[in-house]
Scaffold this motif. Structure first.
Motif, short mmCIF file in Angstrom:
data_model
loop_
_atom_site.label_atom_id
_atom_site.label_comp_id
_atom_site.label_asym_id
_atom_site.label_seq_id
_atom_site.Cartn_x
_atom_site.Cartn_y
_atom_site.Cartn_z
N MET B 1 -2.15 -33.21 -27.07
CA MET B 1 -2.30 -32.68 -25.71
C MET B 1 -3.02 -31.33 -25.78
SD MET B 1 -1.77 -33.10 -22.55
CE MET B 1 -1.68 -32.22 -21.02
N PHE B 2 -3.99 -31.16 -24.94
CA PHE B 2 -4.78 -29.93 -24.96
C PHE B 2 -4.29 -28.97 -23.87
CE2 PHE B 2 -8.35 -27.75 -22.85
CZ PHE B 2 -8.70 -26.87 -23.86
N THR B 3 -4.29 -27.70 -24.17
CA THR B 3 -3.98 -26.66 -23.19
C THR B 3 -5.11 -25.64 -23.18
OG1 THR B 3 -1.63 -26.93 -23.56
CG2 THR B 3 -2.32 -24.87 -22.56
N GLU B 4 -5.56 -25.30 -21.99
CA GLU B 4 -6.67 -24.33 -21.90
C GLU B 4 -6.09 -22.92 -21.98
OE1 GLU B 4 -9.59 -22.84 -22.42
OE2 GLU B 4 -10.35 -24.76 -21.65
N LEU B 5 -6.50 -22.19 -23.00
CA LEU B 5 -5.93 -20.86 -23.24
C LEU B 5 -6.95 -19.74 -23.09
CD1 LEU B 5 -3.67 -21.73 -26.31
CD2 LEU B 5 -2.96 -21.32 -23.97
N LYS B 196 -8.05 -19.25 -44.40
CA LYS B 196 -6.81 -20.00 -44.10
C LYS B 196 -6.26 -19.61 -42.72
CE LYS B 196 -5.40 -20.89 -48.84
NZ LYS B 196 -6.71 -20.52 -49.39
N LEU B 197 -7.15 -19.63 -41.76
CA LEU B 197 -6.77 -19.30 -40.38
C LEU B 197 -6.82 -20.57 -39.54
CD1 LEU B 197 -8.82 -16.02 -39.86
CD2 LEU B 197 -6.34 -16.20 -40.05
N PRO B 198 -5.98 -20.65 -38.51
CA PRO B 198 -5.99 -21.87 -37.69
C PRO B 198 -7.18 -21.91 -36.72
CG PRO B 198 -4.35 -20.33 -36.90
CD PRO B 198 -4.92 -19.71 -38.12
N LEU B 199 -7.56 -23.12 -36.39
CA LEU B 199 -8.63 -23.32 -35.39
C LEU B 199 -8.00 -23.62 -34.04
CD1 LEU B 199 -11.10 -25.57 -37.37
CD2 LEU B 199 -11.56 -23.26 -36.56
N LEU B 200 -8.77 -23.37 -33.00
CA LEU B 200 -8.28 -23.62 -31.64
C LEU B 200 -9.45 -24.20 -30.83
CD1 LEU B 200 -5.51 -22.76 -30.27
CD2 LEU B 200 -6.84 -21.01 -29.13
N ALA B 201 -9.17 -25.18 -30.01
CA ALA B 201 -10.22 -25.74 -29.15
C ALA B 201 -10.11 -25.13 -27.76
CB ALA B 201 -10.06 -27.25 -29.05
N SER B 202 -11.25 -24.92 -27.14
CA SER B 202 -11.24 -24.40 -25.78
C SER B 202 -12.56 -24.72 -25.11
CB SER B 202 -11.04 -22.88 -25.81
OG SER B 202 -11.25 -22.35 -24.52
N ASN B 203 -12.52 -24.79 -23.80
CA ASN B 203 -13.81 -24.91 -23.09
C ASN B 203 -14.20 -23.57 -22.48
OD1 ASN B 203 -15.94 -26.76 -22.45
ND2 ASN B 203 -15.38 -26.45 -20.29
N ALA B 204 -13.36 -22.56 -22.64
CA ALA B 204 -13.61 -21.21 -22.11
C ALA B 204 -14.20 -21.27 -20.70
CB ALA B 204 -14.52 -20.44 -23.05
N PRO B 205 -13.51 -21.88 -19.75
CA PRO B 205 -14.12 -22.08 -18.43
C PRO B 205 -14.32 -20.77 -17.68
CG PRO B 205 -11.82 -22.73 -18.37
CD PRO B 205 -12.13 -22.40 -19.80
N LEU B 206 -15.42 -20.73 -16.96
CA LEU B 206 -15.72 -19.58 -16.09
C LEU B 206 -15.53 -19.94 -14.62
CD1 LEU B 206 -19.02 -18.30 -17.73
CD2 LEU B 206 -16.74 -17.36 -17.99
N HIS B 256 -11.83 -32.66 -34.58
CA HIS B 256 -10.97 -31.54 -35.02
C HIS B 256 -9.63 -31.63 -34.31
CE1 HIS B 256 -14.07 -29.53 -37.29
NE2 HIS B 256 -14.91 -29.75 -36.28
N PRO B 257 -8.84 -32.63 -34.65
CA PRO B 257 -7.57 -32.80 -33.93
C PRO B 257 -6.64 -31.60 -34.11
CG PRO B 257 -7.72 -34.28 -35.83
CD PRO B 257 -9.05 -33.67 -35.68
N GLU B 258 -6.75 -30.93 -35.27
CA GLU B 258 -5.84 -29.78 -35.47
C GLU B 258 -6.14 -28.67 -34.47
OE1 GLU B 258 -8.40 -30.45 -37.26
OE2 GLU B 258 -9.41 -28.61 -37.87
N ALA B 259 -7.42 -28.53 -34.09
CA ALA B 259 -7.78 -27.49 -33.10
C ALA B 259 -7.16 -27.81 -31.76
CB ALA B 259 -9.29 -27.39 -32.98
N LEU B 260 -7.08 -29.10 -31.44
CA LEU B 260 -6.45 -29.51 -30.18
C LEU B 260 -4.94 -29.31 -30.23
CD1 LEU B 260 -8.42 -32.80 -29.54
CD2 LEU B 260 -8.44 -30.80 -28.08
N HIS B 261 -4.36 -29.72 -31.33
CA HIS B 261 -2.89 -29.59 -31.45
C HIS B 261 -2.48 -28.12 -31.45
CE1 HIS B 261 -2.97 -33.80 -33.38
NE2 HIS B 261 -2.81 -33.86 -32.07
N ASN B 262 -3.33 -27.29 -32.04
CA ASN B 262 -2.97 -25.87 -32.09
C ASN B 262 -2.86 -25.26 -30.70
OD1 ASN B 262 -2.71 -25.70 -34.81
ND2 ASN B 262 -4.82 -25.02 -35.19
N THR B 263 -3.63 -25.80 -29.75
CA THR B 263 -3.54 -25.23 -28.39
C THR B 263 -2.12 -25.40 -27.86
OG1 THR B 263 -4.23 -27.30 -27.35
CG2 THR B 263 -5.96 -25.71 -27.86
N GLN B 264 -1.56 -26.58 -28.09
CA GLN B 264 -0.21 -26.83 -27.60
C GLN B 264 0.81 -26.01 -28.37
OE1 GLN B 264 0.37 -28.60 -24.85
NE2 GLN B 264 2.43 -27.74 -25.07
#
Lengths: 532, 1125
Positions: B1-5, B196-206, B256-264
């Motif tokens: 599940m993705f969360t926009e941060l 060794k840093l985590p990745l994060l996915a975002s669309n950075a909406p404006l 990059h599923p880990e980037a998506l999971h990291n958002t949650q």
């Protein structure tokens, strides 16, 4: 003794001249504003009335009012924008007219001339006859002309603008011939003239007009009546000069008009020419003559305009620009020769003409030990050859445009750009932001197809973007093995005529070929290029 | 599940193109559970997002994008998005943002680099800036380093890791379908693996939706001061930066599923929302130490009863019962400290001799009255205390205090800053939003239209009422601008469905009149952007007087930033946000009339007439006579034309009548059509109707017409059974801002409850209509009483001490409805003459010479510097000026000031200055210094010690001035140019003579100044002639326009006040006439009007105008009029 010939409200008068019906209507000249769709830069000034006709003044409209207030006072007011080309045309006609009256004159302002009468004995001996004659000659101009004679140039100019002299036929010049009455006549005649009439003269108003207004000095007569010493103590030497002008004590020299020198030569041939050699021989002679003239006036030329007239009546016109100003005939001839080599004449040449555009000789040297180009004229020669091969308008320096639209550029004349640099001009606004939208280096260079090749593509519909599956036509066909994208791009949404959009894909065919594909909705596909 | 941060809203100011509420609403539609708003350098939008999220069942996380100084560069900044984990993190974020803002301010104003600890504002970042980062999570995004290289990215990531900790740094991947972004993403992925840093996915909406990209592009242009044509690659390449659904983003980052999971996972780690703000109002300090709650309560009780004895003399049982009731509630709710702090503020003001008076609902409290915070007695007025404070109210009580505007109020504000320094107090923000004129100006500018078009739109909209038609939040427009991607019209309702068709047509017509016709290629774009941008925030300003304070550092509650005014800071939330979040605000408002009255009282005192305003009689016949004849020019609240038109009908007889008068002429009652019913009932033309028998006790005092908010609340409680919190909800909905939706909701609830109780439909309609009227700003009764007190005092001063009254008004300009010119004219009608400014006799301010004479002050001269004024008065106090050279030598005004003084006639009293022009001629000569005249030098330095040095200098005038004396017309023009008014004849008296000469001759011809008029056969009547003209008679009058009004409540009609040498004439311009003559009416200074006389109720004479034409004044007169306010 000097005569002033003045067209009141010249920009408005020339506009009204061609539409006589509108003279009866309230009409005003306004400062113009620009429209963004025209692409010109916008102005921030509020439009103001620059001049009004008599009908407009009846509606309490005066120059300086804003358009909104003027229209509030007179909704039927006709607003006209200045027409510089028309003004130029009538200024030329006026110049011709004044030159027909006498050789020594000054162009004081648009629509305003000063004529030196000392070289015209007839004007001095019987001025009334001369005035009638001058006015008769002015009839074809169809412009309201004010004519005045005064002992000094500035007084003549001011007198020409005086309301008292609106009707030139009632003008009685005798007092000006009586030296004892010079000043009396001048001040009386000019007494009602507003101070602002000094603003455009050679004797410009150097004093703060606001202060003079506070003093209650709104006319030249009032200013002339002030004590010279008092003025000098308060306002300095500029004011005393004004005072002297008004009292006819300041006599300046005219800035005499001399027609610009023409660097042109035209020859009609007795025997039509059918080959290039004799023509070049004649052109060489013509260039020798023109270059001598240029040198004698400390000038060089920046372009050469050649006109050939053929026996069948056709003309051949060509302007050849030079990378640097020169006055060397051989250089110019070489350019002409290169160009004429490519010309296929439909009939023998019966006349030719050369026109050289004068310019200051180039003195720029951008490198310490060398010029930027070892031989700029050879470069120009090469460009001329290339253009002869490619055709007109297909040669230049492509400059990327600052936009997301891929491969958009504009062609710039390399010589034009170069000459502007030589002249020390800063590049224009459009040239400043040189943006390369592919500035991020990619691993592979792209060989662009110009123009892009239309192709047929099998694709599957997606929520937003069609996804290509195979190329069905074009030089590279086959199913798509790998796909990168999409890259949707769009812009100029605010301009209906320039709105654009496209979706780009990078793909790899089964045969390892890497391509860039673009789709223009609704379904036009193009091969944009090949990655090498 | 993705969360926009990493979303940004319009509160990033020209960076985001959707309101926080829209983003949250869209997130809810797309199925998000959580969203984080990370606005640029602030949390301005967080409160709105928080409440919108509550409404939609979302969790709104808090954060901001901070511009941190780049450790590798002295110049560059890193745009690092920061998320708040817990309350400590939030406090650190607020302090960090405050530091950054204050440092920015210091670097931009290098003139004051020191630290100002007194006012609590630091002025520069400490060297080696190392922020407290506990509780914060940082994101490193591709935008953090726009020109990143592999090395710089690595160095930045290491710095951030060391600063925030490895578990609190995420490398954020974004995919906007832009060529080249994958390369940057690959760099970040490699870096994440390396460190060794985590990745994060975002669309950075404006922005919330694709179509909002248009507005985002417009904002980009505004931010870069360019146009759309020239912006090029500054604009978005595509509209992909909208808020995408979780499934869309998930499909983008399938690799990059880990980037998506990291958002949650990260969202789960972030505990903090604005629910946990933990704001505490400061305790009252005594001797530098905070008092415990028990002692606070004791002190409050003691002070209250001490005040009660002073106020009432003897504290009777009724008073005691009310005070005990109020104190019990105040103590139970824990507000004792709040009352004490406000009391301390009032005490400070009194100790400094500053007039002050509480207004608003605080006037409902007897405790406030006893503490001398308010001036009206709520017990004798039978005011409802629960309107101010009740058990059910969620928010803090609101105490507004009026101070004299200007330096006196600033002294109180600075006292608060000092008292709670460092960083314990701040003004609340005022979010400046796009209104029609600013929206048109900025949107037309970025589309490349010239400013002259925007100027024309401003002119037209001010008179056509466009700026009033769009006061609420705009509806979505959705014009047929095509989506650049699909080519289809943009989604959204059509414009016609959102705006009434006639309003659309009206707007399009105004656009066309401004110079953008519907056929223009950019017309649609302009109309679309205009509608979209309305009500969007533009920047933060400061509230007119709202201050919030905190004991333990306000900068840990909300980021502070320097205000435009020196020594002031503002919080990033506006007053509504503060109230929503439970932050207590004290309004320290500036009231010009208080300053004027303070001045008047001071002048009275100087003249031996000491006056205590609290002791003036409230039944003074002279004051009520003045009110009844509407002789109220210059007074408080009852000076407007509408008030003056009502006073002769209302004929107030006692103080409460004045309270009603103040409340009656307001937009609320006018729109609600309550004015005429009240006046008719008062004058016995209509029976009293209390809508419902149960309303009898509530509405009796106002003859059945609900005029006050308290009445409306009580009506809702009686008829719909609203409880205290619902009544409070209704009260807040009736506040004049941000109320549309709230009013709609509460009205629906009201109707539902009434229907449940089987209330008659007619009654229901009347109740809803009455309540709806207050949406346009109706008064609470207590507020009306507070204002009426000041209004009464100002009328009393005018009736009994007119000279001092006018002097006070003139010294505190700009103030009120009328210009100084009109005030002087009114003073003259009261037998008071004003003498002109004179360097020999005038002080800085206007003086009262005797009961019939004023001497205008030097401050009336435009552009005469304070330094020169001070020097003049100071020098003259040693020895009077003996000649013009003496004056010039000792005062040394600059050349412009010399001319100004001479043109205004201020030098005329000097010997050998015969007239103004003579002065103008003489001042142009530089004074000739005699270097060897030691006695004169001595006189300048120590004039008092060397009386012989004060002998007049020798006359060095060689001859008389060659300039002629100014004519009356020139003197008039000069007066208006230098001062904006004249002590000589009214301009109309000169114009009238000229008009009569020019227009009443048999063969009138045009002359440059006074052209023939189409009304030339009529008689030009004066304002004083109006009462003698019979109703219906056709007349022509002329005058100087002093006021143009076209209120939104007037259905398009216009009201003009024309002043002439005899008084003020009232004109009514019907809508059609206004449209016909609009350009003339809105642009001309003098008008010639034709129409028929109307004599209305109260013997009011108004010209029903049928034709208007301009009346040209022979010179450009710099008059001022009060237009379309």
């Amino acid at each position: 003794m000097y005569s002033s010939l003045h067209i009141p409200s010249f920009p408005l008068s020339v506009l009204l001249r061609d539409s006589p019906g509108s003279t009866a209507e309230p009409t005003a000249l306004v400062s113009s504003t620009t429209d963004p769709s025209s692409g010109t830069s916008s102005t921030r000034a509020t439009p103001l009335l620059l001049a009004v006709n008599t009908a407009a003044t009846r509606h309490r409209i005066a120059p300086g009012l804003t358009v909104t207030r003027a229209l509030a006072r007179c909704p039927q007011l006709i607003l006209l924008a200045p027409d510089p080309s028309l003004e130029h045309l009538h200024q030329n006609a006026l110049r011709e007219y004044v030159s027909s009256l006498g050789p020594d004159f000054e162009e004081a302002a648009p629509g305003s001339f000063l004529l030196d009468l000392l070289s015209l004995p007839h004007a001095l001996t019987s001025p009334l006859d001369w005035i009638e004659q001058a006015l008769r000659k002015a009839t074809p101009l169809h412009l309201p002309l004010h004519l005045a004679i005064a002992p000094t140039p500035d007084l003549a100019l001011l007198a020409g603008r005086s309301r008292a002299l609106r009707s030139t036929l009632t003008f009685h010049p005798e007092p000006v011939f009586n030296n004892a009455q010079h000043s009396v006549f001048s001040i009386q005649a000019l007494a009602g003239l507003p101070l602002s009439s000094l603003q455009t003269d050679h004797g410009k108003l150097t004093t703060d007009p606001e202060l003079l207004h506070l003093w209650g000095i709104d006319t030249l007569g009032a200013l002339a009546a002030l004590p010279r010493q008092g003025l000098a103590e308060r306002l300095g030497p500029g004011a005393t000069r004004l005072h002297d002008i008004l009292h006819g004590k300041y006599h300046r020299l005219l800035n005499l008009h001399r027609p610009p020198q023409q660097f042109t030569i035209t020859r009609e041939l007795e025997h039509p020419l059918e080959t290039l050699e004799p023509l070049l021989f004649l052109l060489r002679r013509g260039l020798d003559t023109l270059c001598s003239r240029l040198r004698s006036s400390q000038r060089a030329t920046i372009s050469t305009r050649l006109t050939l007239t053929f026996a069948d009546g056709n003309l051949h016109l060509r302007e050849l620009r030079l990378p640097e100003p020169t006055c060397t005939p051989s250089t110019l001839l070489r350019l002409l020769h290169t160009h004429l080599d490519t010309v296929r004449a439909p009939a023998p040449v019966v006349a030719w003409s050369l026109l050289l555009t004068p310019a200051l000789p180039g003195e720029a040297q951008h490198h310490l030990f060398d010029r930027s180009l070892r031989d700029p004229h050879k470069f120009a020669d090469t460009l001329a050859r290339l253009e002869a091969l490619l055709g007109p308008g297909r040669l230049g320096t492509p400059r990327p445009i600052n936009t997301h639209q891929p491969d958009s550029f504009q062609m710039e004349d390399p010589l034009c750009n170069r000459t502007s640099r030589i002249a020390g001009k800063k590049p224009g606004k459009a040239q400043l932001p040189i943006f390369d939208h592919d500035s991020i280096p990619t691993a592979l260079p792209l060989k662009r197809c110009r123009p892009a090749l239309p192709v047929h593509v099998a694709c599957e519909p997606d929520d937003h973007f069609p996804r290509p599956l195979a190329l069905l036509s074009g030089p590279h066909r086959g199913s798509i093995a790998a796909l990168h994208g999409p890259f949707p791009l769009s812009g100029h949404w605010w301009n209906p005529t320039e709105r654009w959009q496209r979706i780009e894909w990078d793909l790899q065919l089964a045969n390892q070929t890497l391509l860039r594909l673009a789709c223009q909705p609704p379904g036009n596909w193009f091969l944009e290029g090949i990655y090498e | 599940m993705f969360t926009e941060l990493h979303a940004r809203s319009s509160f990033s100011f020209l960076r985001g193109a959707s309101q926080p509420e829209d983003l949250v609403r869209r997130a809810a539609e797309l199925g998000y559970q959580t969203i984080a708003l990370l606005d640029h350098m602030g949390v301005q939008g967080s409160a709105r997002a928080h409440f919108a999220a509550q409404q939609h069942g979302l969790r709104s996380l808090v954060g901001a994008t901070a511009e941190l100084p780049d450790p590798q560069s002295q110049i560059a900044h890193l745009g690092i998005p920061l998320l708040v984990k817990n309350r400590t993190g939030y406090q650190n974020l607020c302090r960090l943002l405050t530091d950054l803002h204050c440092a920015d301010s210091a670097s931009s104003s290098a003139a004051s680099p020191s630290q100002d600890t007194e006012s609590g504002t630091e002025t520069s970042l400490p060297s080696g800036f190392c922020p407290q980062t506990k509780g914060l999570v940082a994101l490193l995004t591709p935008e953090s380093l726009p020109h990143s290289t592999k090395t710089s990215l690595l160095e930045t990531a290491i710095w951030l890791r060391d600063t925030f900790g490895p578990e609190n740094l995420y490398l954020t991947l974004t995919r906007h379908h832009v060529r080249g972004e994958e390369r940057r993403n690959r760099l970040l992925i490699d870096l994440a693996a390396h460190l060794k840093l985590p990745l994060l996915a975002s669309n950075a909406p404006l922005f919330a939706r694709r179509r909002d990209r248009l507005l985002a592009d417009a904002f980009t242009c505004l931010r870069h001061h360019t146009t759309l044509d020239q912006a090029g690659t500054l604009l978005e390449a595509n509209p992909e930066r909208h808020l995408k659904s979780p499934s869309q983003v998930s499909s983008l980052f399938q690799d990059h599923p880990e980037a998506l999971h990291n958002t949650q996972r990260l969202a789960d780690r972030l505990e903090f929302t604005l629910e946990n703000l933990d704001y505490r109002f400061p305790s009252y300090h005594e001797n530098g130490h905070p008092l415990p709650p028990g002692k606070e309560a004791g002190l409050l009780r003691e002070l209250t009863f001490r005040g009660a004895r002073q106020r009432y003399g003897k504290v009777g049982s009724r008073i005691r019962r009310q005070l005990e009731h109020e104190l019990a509630l105040i103590i139970r709710l824990g507000f004792s400290g709040y009352f004490l702090i406000v009391w301390e503020l009032v005490q400070f003001a009194r100790s400094q001799g500053i007039l002050c008076q509480g207004r608003g609902s605080a006037a409902n409290s007897a405790v406030c009255y006893c503490l001398e915070i308010t001036a009206c007695d709520p017990i004798s007025s039978d005011l409802l205390f629960e309107r101010f404070l009740s058990e059910n109210r969620k928010s803090w009580p609101d105490i507004d205090i009026d101070f004299p505007s200007g330096e006196r109020r600033e002294a109180v504000i600075q006292h608060v800053y000092r008292k709670y320094a460092p960083r314990g107090a701040a003004m609340t923000a005022n979010v400046i939003t796009y209104r029609p004129r600013s929206a048109f100006r900025e949107m037309s500018r970025i589309l490349g239209f010239p400013d002259s078009i925007a100027d024309r739109f401003s002119d037209l909209s001010s008179s056509s009422g466009i700026h009033r038609e769009h006061n609420g939040k705009p509806q979505p427009s959705g014009l047929d601008i095509e989506d650049p991607e699909s080519g289809a019209p943009l989604a959204g309702p059509s414009m016609d469905s959102c705006y009434p068709k006639n309003k659309v047509e009206h707007l399009e017509e105004t656009f066309a009149q401004s110079g953008v016709p519907p056929g223009h290629p950019r017309f649609k774009s302009l109309l679309h952007l205009y509608h979209e941008v309305l009500s969007f925030p533009r920047h933060l300003g400061q509230h007119s007087g709202g201050m919030i304070i905190c004991d333990n550092g306000l900068d840990s509650i909300v980021p502070l930033q320097p205000a435009a005014m020196p020594n002031r800071t503002i919080a990033q939330w506006d007053k509504d946000d503060c109230e929503d979040l439970g932050i207590v605000k004290v309004d320290l408002l500036g009231l010009g009339m208080l300053a004027a009255m303070e001045d008047s009282l001071r002048i009275c005192h100087q003249r031996g007439k000491s006056i205590d305003l609290t002791r003036i009689p409230h039944d003074d016949p002279a004051t009520f006579d003045l009110l009844c004849r509407a002789d109220t020019v210059g007074t408080f609240q009852v000076e407007s034309r509408a008030q003056m038109a009502t006073l002769p009908i209302m004929r107030p007889k006692n103080f409460y009548d004045l309270v009603i008068e103040v409340a009656l002429i307001r937009p609320g009652p006018i729109v609600g059509d309550l004015v005429h019913p009240y006046l008719n009932r008062r004058n016995g033309r209509e029976p009293v109707d209390c809508i419902h028998p149960d309303f009898q006790p509530v509405l009796e005092r106002t003859l059945g017409v609900p005029l006050f908010q308290e009445q409306v609340l009580r009506m809702a409680m009686i008829i719909a059974g609203f409880d205290g919190s619902e009544a409070d909800e209704l009260r807040r909905a009736m506040a004049f801002k941000r109320s549309d939706q709230r009013m709609e909701n509460i009205s629906r609830k009201l109707i539902l409850r009434m229907s449940e109780r089987n209330i008659d439909i007619t009654v229901q309609k009347k109740v809803v209509k009455s309540i709806g009227s207050f949406a346009l700003y109706g008064f609470p009764e207590s507020h009306s009483i507070s204002f009426a007190l000041i209004a009464y005092a100002s009328c009393w001063l005018k009736a009994h001490h007119p000279a001092e009254f006018f002097a006070g008004l003139i010294n505190n300009q700009p103030l009120g409805f009328y210009s100084v010119a009109t005030l002087l004219r009114d003073a003259r009608r009261h037998g008071i003459r004003a003498r002109p400014v004179s360097v020999l006799h005038s002080a800085g301010e206007t003086l009262v010479l005797d009961d019939q004479t004023l001497r205008l002050g030097l401050q009336r001269l435009k552009n005469l510097s304070t330094a020169t004024t001070g020097r003049l008065v100071d020098t003259r106090s040693h020895a009077q000026f003996t000649s013009l050279p003496d004056f010039l030598r000792r005062v040394q005004p600059n050349r412009k000031e010399r001319r100004l003084l001479a043109a205004a006639g201020a030098l005329n009293d000097l010997p050998e200055v015969e007239h103004r022009r003579d002065g103008l001629w003489q001042v142009e000569m530089d004074p000739q210094e005699d270097l060897f005249d030691r006695s004169r030098v001595s006189a300048e330095t120590h004039p008092a010690k060397d009386p012989s040095a004060c002998t007049p200098p020798q006359d060095n005038r060689q001859s008389a001035t060659p300039l002629i004396r100014m004519t009356a017309l020139e003197r008039l023009s000069s007066d208006y140019a230098t001062q904006g008014h004249t002590t000589g004849p009214h301009p109309m008296s000169l114009l009238r003579k000229a008009w009569a000469v020019e227009n009443q001759r048999p063969s009138a011809k045009a002359s440059p100044g006074i052209p023939p008029s189409s009304f030339r056969n009529g008689t030009l009547l004066r304002a004083s002639d109006f009462p003698t003209i019979p109703h219906g008679q056709q007349i022509t009058c002329a005058g100087l326009v002093i006021c143009r009004q076209r209120p939104g409540t007037a259905k398009g009609h216009c009201f003009i006040s024309l002043e002439d040498e005899t008084g003020i004439a009232n004109l009514f311009i019907p809508r059609d006439t206004f449209h016909h003559y609009q350009p003339v009416i809105t642009t001309e200074r003098f008008l010639l009007c034709h129409g028929r006389m109307q004599t209305g109720e109260g013997n009011l004479h108004t010209l029903y105008t049928t034709a208007v034409e301009p009346l040209s004044f022979p010179s450009d007169l710099h008059t001022h009029s009060h237009d379309f306010h």
